[in-house]
Design a protein around this motif. Structure first.
Motif, short mmCIF file in Angstrom:
data_model
loop_
_atom_site.label_atom_id
_atom_site.label_comp_id
_atom_site.label_asym_id
_atom_site.label_seq_id
_atom_site.Cartn_x
_atom_site.Cartn_y
_atom_site.Cartn_z
N UNK A 1 0.83 -1.21 0.00
CA UNK A 1 0.00 0.00 0.00
C UNK A 1 0.86 1.26 0.00
N UNK A 2 1.92 1.26 0.84
CA UNK A 2 2.81 2.41 0.88
C UNK A 2 3.62 2.52 -0.41
N UNK A 3 4.04 1.38 -0.94
CA UNK A 3 4.80 1.38 -2.20
C UNK A 3 3.99 2.08 -3.29
N UNK A 4 2.72 1.75 -3.42
CA UNK A 4 1.89 2.36 -4.45
C UNK A 4 1.69 3.85 -4.20
N UNK A 5 1.56 4.23 -2.94
CA UNK A 5 1.42 5.64 -2.60
C UNK A 5 2.69 6.40 -2.96
N UNK A 6 3.84 5.78 -2.71
CA UNK A 6 5.11 6.42 -3.05
C UNK A 6 5.24 6.56 -4.57
N UNK A 7 4.86 5.53 -5.29
CA UNK A 7 4.95 5.56 -6.75
C UNK A 7 4.14 6.72 -7.32
N UNK A 8 2.99 6.99 -6.72
CA UNK A 8 2.15 8.09 -7.20
C UNK A 8 2.73 9.45 -6.84
N UNK A 9 3.46 9.52 -5.72
CA UNK A 9 3.96 10.81 -5.24
C UNK A 9 5.32 11.19 -5.82
N UNK A 10 6.14 10.19 -6.15
CA UNK A 10 7.48 10.50 -6.64
C UNK A 10 7.43 11.08 -8.05
N UNK A 11 8.38 11.95 -8.39
CA UNK A 11 8.42 12.53 -9.74
C UNK A 11 8.57 11.45 -10.80
N UNK A 12 8.08 11.75 -11.99
CA UNK A 12 8.08 10.77 -13.08
C UNK A 12 9.48 10.31 -13.46
N UNK A 13 10.46 11.16 -13.29
CA UNK A 13 11.83 10.81 -13.69
C UNK A 13 12.55 9.89 -12.72
N UNK A 14 11.95 9.59 -11.57
CA UNK A 14 12.59 8.75 -10.57
C UNK A 14 12.26 7.28 -10.84
N UNK A 15 13.29 6.44 -10.89
CA UNK A 15 13.10 5.00 -11.02
C UNK A 15 12.73 4.44 -9.65
N UNK A 16 11.58 3.78 -9.56
CA UNK A 16 11.05 3.30 -8.28
C UNK A 16 10.88 1.79 -8.38
N UNK A 17 11.74 1.04 -7.68
CA UNK A 17 11.78 -0.41 -7.84
C UNK A 17 11.74 -1.11 -6.48
N UNK A 18 11.48 -2.41 -6.53
CA UNK A 18 11.49 -3.24 -5.35
C UNK A 18 12.89 -3.80 -5.10
N UNK A 19 13.28 -4.00 -3.83
CA UNK A 19 14.56 -4.68 -3.57
C UNK A 19 14.47 -6.15 -3.96
N UNK A 20 15.58 -6.69 -4.39
CA UNK A 20 15.66 -8.11 -4.74
C UNK A 20 16.34 -8.84 -3.60
N UNK A 21 15.78 -9.97 -3.19
CA UNK A 21 16.38 -10.75 -2.12
C UNK A 21 17.81 -11.09 -2.46
#
Length: 355
Positions: free
Chosen positions: A48-68
């Protein structure tokens, strides 16, 4: 380095929030930052927070999940301190050789970002100096710790700059408690050069009072990676107890001496390397309070150590950071071998490394 030169580097921000009250401030900072340098946020927050962050961050920012495991297929970087998995995921996803790694509370200016990237021309890992801005009461208190660190040797900030090839040559660093020290020691053990810049000041936001209080024993636990400092701090409480047992005529002078020593040490740290430019003199007077705090918390940290480690994110971490000797045995010569072979990953190879 000009603006074009900055764009040859990349900025990696590992993130794992349980609440996002600071999201507007972070999003505004990333908006400025993304005009200077490519930015990757490796976000381990709940969906839920990840999606909220994705909507708030600027379009030019790469927003990814950590890999184990940080994307390296090994256990290193998985479990333990999750920040390491975030950093290594960002490092492996990066396309630039020069990387700036920073916590979510760090706030570079364009000038300080340019400077830290510039210094990677002659080093493999660069350590600038953080200072708190603004300064609520608990930031004054914690600034005293920074000043004593500067007098003792050097402070450890919430941001580093590193050469991607140097860190990847080691296979990554372990998810210990004092992760920045582990990264530095790992790169140095492989043959890398560290540059400490105590006069390159980078602002950071102070934590909230509750988080500040939670950090007291955790920060003390870091000293198990620094044996000489650990021994000095373990002696503080016995010194206070010994002073309390003195006859009344000597007791006051003993306590005055114990209080004056950290003030003098903090004052030295403030004067070194132009520290007075960002560290107000008032913080020096907080040094006895910080020393008393550490005198107590270091013994609490010792009890946690004997019990198996400090509680951290639902688990226990026993290792603050590995010794230089152990890391030297593990990584010695790796960077020299890389440079002798002149290995420079091509764009296609980097694409294959993407998690």
């Amino acid at each position: 380095m000009n603006a074009k030169g900055i764009l040859s580097a990349e900025y990696i921000l590992p993130l794992r929030w349980t609440e996002d009250s600071q999201l507007p401030d972070l999003a505004a900072y990333l908006g400025r930052l993304a005009t200077w340098i490519p930015v990757t946020v490796v976000d381990g927050s709940d969906p839920e927070l990840f999606e909220r962050h994705a909507a708030a961050f600027p379009a030019g920012v790469s927003h990814i999940r950590p890999v184990q495991g940080g994307g390296n297929g090994h256990s290193r970087g998985s479990g333990g301190n999750g920040k390491v998995a975030g950093v290594m995921t960002g490092v492996r996803a990066a396309k630039a050789e020069l990387l700036v790694i920073a916590d979510d509370d760090v706030r570079y200016t364009r000038e300080s970002l340019t400077a830290v990237v510039n210094h990677l021309a002659s080093a493999d890992v660069v350590r600038p100096q953080n200072y708190f801005e603004p300064l609520p009461w608990h930031a004054w208190w914690d600034t005293a710790r920074t000043l004593i660190n500067r007098a003792w040797s050097a402070d450890y900030p919430g941001t580093l700059a590193v050469r991607r090839s140097a860190l990847l040559a080691t296979g990554g660093y372990d998810p210990v408690l004092f992760e920045n020290l582990e990264l530095i020691r790992t790169v140095k053990a492989a043959g890398g050069q560290e540059k400490i810049l105590p006069d390159l000041f980078v602002a950071r936001r102070p934590p909230g009072p509750r988080h500040f209080l939670k950090q007291r024993t955790r920060q003390a636990y870091d000293d198990f990676a620094q044996p000489r400092r650990l021994a000095a701090e373990l002696s503080l409480l016995p010194a206070v107890a010994a002073a309390a047992c003195l006859p009344r005529g000597h007791r006051g002078r003993a306590f005055l001496g114990l209080a004056a020593a950290p003030v003098i040490i903090a004052g030295i740290g403030r004067r070194r390397n132009n520290g007075a430019a960002v560290f107000p003199f008032r913080a020096v007077w907080c040094a006895p309070l910080w020393a008393l705090e550490r005198a107590v918390c270091i013994w609490i940290a010792l009890a946690f150590r004997l019990a198996g480690g400090i509680p951290y994110a639902g688990t226990r971490l026993g290792t603050a950071a590995h010794s230089e000797a152990k890391l030297q045995r593990r990584h010695s010569g790796k960077l020299a071998t890389l440079r002798q072979q002149d290995i420079k990953p091509s764009a296609s190879n980097r694409d294959q490394e993407q998690p």
